[in-house]
Design a protein around this motif. Structure first.
Motif, PDB file in Angstrom:
ATOM      1  N   LYS A   1      10.461  -1.277   7.377  1.00 39.10           N
ATOM      2  CA  LYS A   1      10.744  -0.315   8.467  1.00 39.10           C
ATOM      3  C   LYS A   1      11.097  -1.004   9.779  1.00 39.10           C
ATOM      4  CE  LYS A   1       7.364   2.701   6.255  1.00 39.10           C
ATOM      5  NZ  LYS A   1       6.402   3.781   6.355  1.00 39.10           N
TER       6      LYS A   1
ATOM      7  N   LEU B   1       2.625  12.416  -2.493  1.00 36.92           N
ATOM      8  CA  LEU B   1       3.681  11.595  -3.075  1.00 36.92           C
ATOM      9  C   LEU B   1       4.377  12.307  -4.224  1.00 36.92           C
ATOM     10  CD1 LEU B   1       1.697   8.254  -3.080  1.00 36.92           C
ATOM     11  CD2 LEU B   1       3.781   8.660  -1.813  1.00 36.92           C
TER      12      LEU B   1
ATOM     13  N   ASP C   1      13.268  -1.049  12.027  1.00 35.83           N
ATOM     14  CA  ASP C   1      14.380  -0.337  12.663  1.00 35.83           C
ATOM     15  C   ASP C   1      13.853   0.416  13.878  1.00 35.83           C
ATOM     16  OD1 ASP C   1      13.141   2.005  11.449  1.00 35.83           O
ATOM     17  OD2 ASP C   1      14.186   1.470   9.601  1.00 35.83           O
TER      18      ASP C   1
ATOM     19  N   GLY D   1       6.570   1.855   2.061  1.00 37.41           N
ATOM     20  CA  GLY D   1       8.011   2.035   1.864  1.00 37.41           C
ATOM     21  C   GLY D   1       8.516   1.476   0.551  1.00 37.41           C
ATOM     22  N   LYS D   2       7.662   1.404  -0.439  1.00 36.35           N
ATOM     23  CA  LYS D   2       8.076   0.807  -1.721  1.00 36.35           C
ATOM     24  C   LYS D   2       9.223   1.554  -2.383  1.00 36.35           C
ATOM     25  CE  LYS D   2       3.985   1.051  -3.519  1.00 36.35           C
ATOM     26  NZ  LYS D   2       3.314   1.500  -2.278  1.00 36.35           N
ATOM     27  N   SER D   3       9.069   2.874  -2.513  1.00 34.27           N
ATOM     28  CA  SER D   3      10.116   3.572  -3.265  1.00 34.27           C
ATOM     29  C   SER D   3      11.428   3.594  -2.490  1.00 34.27           C
ATOM     30  CB  SER D   3       9.679   4.974  -3.680  1.00 34.27           C
ATOM     31  OG  SER D   3       9.297   5.716  -2.581  1.00 34.27           O
ATOM     32  N   THR D   4      11.330   3.699  -1.155  1.00 34.39           N
ATOM     33  CA  THR D   4      12.558   3.673  -0.349  1.00 34.39           C
ATOM     34  C   THR D   4      13.214   2.292  -0.479  1.00 34.39           C
ATOM     35  OG1 THR D   4      11.330   5.063   1.195  1.00 34.39           O
ATOM     36  CG2 THR D   4      13.465   4.246   1.941  1.00 34.39           C
TER      37      THR D   4
ATOM     38  N   VAL E   1       0.837  -1.211   0.000  1.00 36.02           N
ATOM     39  CA  VAL E   1       0.000   0.000   0.000  1.00 36.02           C
ATOM     40  C   VAL E   1       0.875   1.267   0.000  1.00 36.02           C
ATOM     41  CG1 VAL E   1      -1.971  -1.082   1.133  1.00 36.02           C
ATOM     42  CG2 VAL E   1      -0.150  -0.079   2.516  1.00 36.02           C
ATOM     43  N   PRO E   2       0.313   2.395  -0.398  1.00 35.98           N
ATOM     44  CA  PRO E   2       1.092   3.640  -0.332  1.00 35.98           C
ATOM     45  C   PRO E   2       1.566   3.868   1.105  1.00 35.98           C
ATOM     46  CG  PRO E   2      -0.939   4.001  -1.570  1.00 35.98           C
ATOM     47  CD  PRO E   2      -1.022   2.611  -0.989  1.00 35.98           C
ATOM     48  N   GLY E   3       2.819   4.222   1.240  1.00 36.37           N
ATOM     49  CA  GLY E   3       3.367   4.491   2.573  1.00 36.37           C
ATOM     50  C   GLY E   3       4.086   3.302   3.189  1.00 36.37           C
TER      51      GLY E   3
ATOM     52  N   SER F   1      15.046  -3.091   6.820  1.00 35.85           N
ATOM     53  CA  SER F   1      14.994  -1.642   6.952  1.00 35.85           C
ATOM     54  C   SER F   1      15.709  -1.054   5.746  1.00 35.85           C
ATOM     55  CB  SER F   1      15.691  -1.181   8.241  1.00 35.85           C
ATOM     56  OG  SER F   1      15.889   0.225   8.155  1.00 35.85           O
ATOM     57  N   ALA F   2      14.944  -0.409   4.903  1.00 36.53           N
ATOM     58  CA  ALA F   2      15.557   0.192   3.717  1.00 36.53           C
ATOM     59  C   ALA F   2      16.369   1.411   4.126  1.00 36.53           C
ATOM     60  CB  ALA F   2      14.473   0.569   2.707  1.00 36.53           C
ATOM     61  N   LEU F   3      15.920   2.078   5.159  1.00 44.48           N
ATOM     62  CA  LEU F   3      16.644   3.288   5.584  1.00 44.48           C
ATOM     63  C   LEU F   3      17.995   2.936   6.180  1.00 44.48           C
ATOM     64  CD1 LEU F   3      14.154   5.859   7.182  1.00 44.48           C
ATOM     65  CD2 LEU F   3      15.218   5.863   4.920  1.00 44.48           C
TER      66      LEU F   3
ATOM     67  N   ARG G   1      11.391  10.607  -6.063  1.00 40.51           N
ATOM     68  CA  ARG G   1      11.523   9.215  -5.664  1.00 40.51           C
ATOM     69  C   ARG G   1      12.800   8.605  -6.240  1.00 40.51           C
ATOM     70  NH1 ARG G   1       7.270   5.600  -7.010  1.00 40.51           N
ATOM     71  NH2 ARG G   1       6.378   5.162  -4.992  1.00 40.51           N
TER      72      ARG G   1
ATOM     73  N   LYS H   1       7.651  14.662  -3.666  1.00 38.19           N
ATOM     74  CA  LYS H   1       9.047  14.291  -3.394  1.00 38.19           C
ATOM     75  C   LYS H   1       9.670  13.560  -4.584  1.00 38.19           C
ATOM     76  CE  LYS H   1       7.807  10.000  -1.500  1.00 38.19           C
ATOM     77  NZ  LYS H   1       7.973   8.866  -0.825  1.00 38.19           N
TER      78      LYS H   1
ATOM     79  N   GLU I   1       6.775  -2.040  -9.988  1.00 36.31           N
ATOM     80  CA  GLU I   1       6.073  -1.605  -8.778  1.00 36.31           C
ATOM     81  C   GLU I   1       4.560  -1.478  -9.021  1.00 36.31           C
ATOM     82  OE1 GLU I   1       6.351   2.306  -5.820  1.00 36.31           O
ATOM     83  OE2 GLU I   1       6.952   2.461  -7.902  1.00 36.31           O
TER      84      GLU I   1
END
Ligand code: GDP
Length: 336
Positions: A208, A109, A210, A70-73, A66-68, A246-248, A114, A112, A160
């Motif tokens: 996410k 969205l 983390d 973290g797909k693009s990250t 779903v949006p949010g 964790s992509a971040l 991406r 930013k 995606e």
């Protein structure tokens, strides 16, 4: 020599450009696929047909959530990992959702940028898919775009989608491996993930994982593992793994790729991989025929002229829909 840019190259120039991995020519060829002009589409299919022997060598991965979630990250981190993979330096193409074309929350969205780092990497190519009138149309174009990227030498294609159902079913028909990204601590309803999508997934990844969220992610992992046990075994005879990442913080990313590699290896060995691709090709043939038939029928002038009146008669209950359909089709076949 500076040559004035022509609006079109010859088919051979497109083909040579794509085979020599020229990203600008690849982009221009994709624009032909996406064009609303019939003549552009025809040129595109002609080019793709010639390039077919050079396609099929990539690993095709669908990524949804779903949006949010973290797909693009995730795609940015995962894509960079692949692009810099030791000694392999995989070439990665991303067919991404164009954020400005998403109906829900498009403005947030859309604001930013991406996948900025990935888009600047020499081994990566990112193509946002534009909004289309029909899902089928979009996916037909996605499939053709994927084939061009393969001919241009990309080793991994990441496609995606937004995790709402219909687009996943279509994308499932063009990919080898389906990755479902999930959030920890959110109920399935809240995530808008339907059971059908869970059943399609070849791997679940809790994003996410983390900081304070790591515990919840680990807990969610065991819950989903348990839930997956209750699903019927899949055709690929593959046990769907659940991972956290964790992509971040760039954690858990390599395990995800290892799982995909293992899946490819296993399904090549048990021949599901080849079987799946052949089935997909056949399915695309039939879908294309169905779409064309439908499109030509509704574009026909006589059909268009009669349709409104007949629709009214059917709507009012004065005429039987089946009989009207038969009549319209018979007239149409006689005319063509
Ligand atoms: P998308 O809508 O699915 O593409 O999600 P995004 O990639 O845009 O991410 C949505 C939000 O989640 C952003 O604010 C990201 O910074 C955040 N996010 C994404 N990945 C992670 C992660 O690995 N850890 C944490 N803590 N936040 C993340």
């Amino acid at each position: 020599m500076i040559r004035k840019r022509r609006s079109r190259l010859t088919p051979q120039e497109y083909i040579d450009g794509i085979l020599s991995k020229n990203p600008f020519i690849l982009s221009r060829a994709i624009t032909l696929i996406e064009s609303q002009l019939e003549s552009d589409n025809q040129l595109a299919t002609q080019i793709i047909d010639k390039l077919m022997p050079h396609t099929g060598k990539s690993v095709r991965v669908g990524i949804t959530g779903v949006p949010g979630v973290g797909k693009s990250t995730f795609i940015e981190t995962f894509g960079l990992y692949l692009a810099e993979l030791e000694k392999q330096n995989k070439k990665v193409a991303v067919l991404a959702i164009d954020p400005s074309s998403q109906r829900s929350g498009g403005s947030i969205l859309g604001d930013k940028t991406r996948m900025e780092k990935l888009s600047n990497h020499t081994n990566a190519y990112i193509r946002p898919s534009p909004a289309g009138n029909s899902l089928g149309g979009v996916s037909q174009k996605t499939r053709e775009t994927m084939l061009l990227c393969e001919a241009a030498g990309f080793d991994v294609i990441l496609i995606e989608t937004v995790g709402v159902g219909q687009s996943e079913t279509i994308v499932k028909g063009i990919i080898d491996f389906f990755l479902l990204l999930m959030l920890a601590g959110a109920g399935d309803e809240l995530q808008g993930i339907k059971r059908g999508i869970m059943e399609m997934a070849d791997m679940l990844v809790i994003t996410k994982a983390d900081g304070e969220n790591k515990k919840a992610a680990t807990r969610a992992k065991s819950q989903y593992k348990h839930a997956l046990h209750l699903f019927p075994p899949n055709e690929a005879k593959w046990t769907v793994p659940v991972e956290i990442c964790s992509a971040l913080e760039n954690e858990g990313i390599s395990d995800i790729w290892k799982n995909i590699e293992k899946y490819i290896e296993q399904t090549i060995e048990n021949r599901f991989f080849q079987h799946n691709r052949s089935q997909q090709n056949k399915q695309w043939l039939h879908q294309t025929i169905e779409e064309r038939l439908k499109r030509d029928f509704y574009k026909n002038e006589n059909v268009k002229n009669q349709l409104v009146e007949l629709e009214n008669q059917v709507a009012n209950g004065n005429r039987n829909a089946v009989e009207v359909a038969k009549e319209l089709l018979e007239n149409y076949y006689q005319e063509i």
